[in-house]
Design an enzyme around this catalytic site. Structure first.
Site, PDB file in Angstrom:
ATOM      1  N   GLU A 135       0.587  -0.729  -4.840  1.00 38.38           N
ATOM      2  CA  GLU A 135      -0.529   0.210  -5.002  1.00 38.38           C
ATOM      3  C   GLU A 135       0.004   1.624  -4.902  1.00 38.38           C
ATOM      4  OE1 GLU A 135      -3.824   2.848  -3.369  1.00 38.38           O
ATOM      5  OE2 GLU A 135      -1.846   2.352  -2.534  1.00 38.38           O
ATOM      6  N   HIS A 155       0.816  -1.207   0.000  1.00 38.32           N
ATOM      7  CA  HIS A 155       0.000   0.000   0.000  1.00 38.32           C
ATOM      8  C   HIS A 155       0.855   1.265   0.000  1.00 38.32           C
ATOM      9  CE1 HIS A 155      -3.070   2.704   2.223  1.00 38.32           C
ATOM     10  NE2 HIS A 155      -3.497   2.552   0.984  1.00 38.32           N
ATOM     11  N   ARG A 156       0.741   2.051  -1.066  1.00 39.15           N
ATOM     12  CA  ARG A 156       1.550   3.276  -1.233  1.00 39.15           C
ATOM     13  C   ARG A 156       3.049   2.952  -1.119  1.00 39.15           C
ATOM     14  NH1 ARG A 156      -1.907   7.302   2.790  1.00 39.15           N
ATOM     15  NH2 ARG A 156      -3.901   6.254   2.471  1.00 39.15           N
ATOM     16  N   GLU A 161      -4.537   3.802  -8.328  1.00 37.48           N
ATOM     17  CA  GLU A 161      -5.759   4.430  -7.825  1.00 37.48           C
ATOM     18  C   GLU A 161      -5.832   5.865  -8.332  1.00 37.48           C
ATOM     19  OE1 GLU A 161      -8.052   5.846  -3.758  1.00 37.48           O
ATOM     20  OE2 GLU A 161      -6.476   4.317  -3.602  1.00 37.48           O
ATOM     21  N   ASP A 208       0.195  -1.897   4.607  1.00 38.89           N
ATOM     22  CA  ASP A 208       1.295  -0.950   4.766  1.00 38.89           C
ATOM     23  C   ASP A 208       2.599  -1.669   5.109  1.00 38.89           C
ATOM     24  OD1 ASP A 208      -0.533   1.112   4.415  1.00 38.89           O
ATOM     25  OD2 ASP A 208      -0.758   1.507   6.567  1.00 38.89           O
ATOM     26  N   ASP A 251      -1.152   6.116  -5.788  1.00 38.23           N
ATOM     27  CA  ASP A 251      -2.236   7.082  -6.004  1.00 38.23           C
ATOM     28  C   ASP A 251      -1.796   8.154  -6.983  1.00 38.23           C
ATOM     29  OD1 ASP A 251      -4.000   6.121  -3.665  1.00 38.23           O
ATOM     30  OD2 ASP A 251      -2.098   6.559  -2.668  1.00 38.23           O
ATOM     31  N   HIS A 278      -0.932  10.739  -2.206  1.00 37.74           N
ATOM     32  CA  HIS A 278      -2.262  10.311  -1.783  1.00 37.74           C
ATOM     33  C   HIS A 278      -3.239  11.462  -1.627  1.00 37.74           C
ATOM     34  CE1 HIS A 278      -5.427   9.244   1.154  1.00 37.74           C
ATOM     35  NE2 HIS A 278      -5.429   8.096   0.495  1.00 37.74           N
ATOM     36  N   LYS A 304      -7.174   9.347  -7.895  1.00 37.50           N
ATOM     37  CA  LYS A 304      -7.696  10.109  -6.767  1.00 37.50           C
ATOM     38  C   LYS A 304      -8.584  11.247  -7.260  1.00 37.50           C
ATOM     39  CE  LYS A 304      -6.845   9.375  -3.112  1.00 37.50           C
ATOM     40  NZ  LYS A 304      -7.504   8.455  -2.139  1.00 37.50           N
TER      41      LYS A 304
END
Length: 247
Positions: free
Chosen positions: A36, A9-10, A113, A231, A38, A51, A115
């Protein structure tokens, strides 16, 4: 039984400054199954990986991404707020992240993703599609967003694009997107999934977020979910061995 894929995640948000090249490099180092990130759009129409709609939380600057040029954003420190060890880490452009994945021969899943749930960023879907169609990538790509109109626009511009429903409280997005487009995966918040129960949707593939505790990881691995978004990818990969020995 399928092996649950671990999606960073990120990048590796729990151990490195989120959505930075350092975080993505760490996700690659631990051999995450997926990454992943953003996307936002700058004032001069450049795709950047961050993000929030503003730079306030993760950098030493202030202001909205949409009101800043790529040059202005590149002057900011995106690492010190996480740890002095990452001083002068920058907000990367989307292209910089893609270049890193190519350089490191990444063959996993890239979850992009969009945003656009607070800032619509007109034209962002077209820009993403243009970039992604320039090459034949070795990694798989899936698009997600809380703005389901963005997912529809992605499918309108590339019918073969894979989309995943990202949601926190309900699956109402499926009705909005309708039967016209294939949805490859649901990305629900883990609280919703545990509340409604997997038995409610026995045939639906899930990659819940954000799975950070050992108990949540165990739940996902025991249920052999398609994937989990965390994370802490290194921790999750080690934990997976308890439930799903490496194949």
């Amino acid at each position: 039984m399928q092996q649950t894929k671990v999606i960073a995640h990120r990048g590796s948000k729990g151990t490195h400054p989120e959505n930075t090249l350092a975080a993505f490099q760490e996700a690659l180092r631990v051999e995450s199954d997926g990454i992943e990130l953003d996307l936002h759009l700058t004032k001069d129409q450049q795709l950047v990986v961050i993000h929030d709609e503003s730079v306030n939380r993760t950098t030493n600057g202030k202001g909205k991404v949409k009101d800043m040029t790529l040059y202005e954003i590149k002057q900011l420190d995106a690492g010190s707020s996480f740890s002095p060890a990452f001083k002068d880490e920058k907000i990367p452009s989307f292209q910089e992240v893609l270049d890193l994945l190519v350089k490191e021969d990444f063959k996993g899943l890239l979850n992009i993703e969009l945003k656009t749930d607070h800032e619509p960023y007109p034209g962002i879907e077209e820009k993403v599609i243009q970039i992604m169609k320039q090459h034949k990538w070795l990694f798989q790509v899936v698009y997600s967003s809380f703005n389901y109109d963005s997912l529809i626009r992605m499918k309108e511009r590339d019918y073969e694009a894979e989309i995943a429903l990202l949601f926190e409280k309900s699956k109402g997005a499926q009705k909005k997107i309708g039967e016209k487009y294939t949805i490859c995966m649901w990305h629900p918040k883990i609280n919703w999934l545990k509340r409604v129960g997997l038995k409610t949707y026995p045939h639906q593939s899930m990659r819940p977020w954000t799975i950070n505790s050992l108990s949540q990881m165990d739940y996902c691995f025991e249920q052999a979910m398609s994937g989990l978004i965390t994370d802490y990818p290194e921790l999750a990969l080690k934990r997976r061995k308890k439930w799903q020995p490496d194949r």
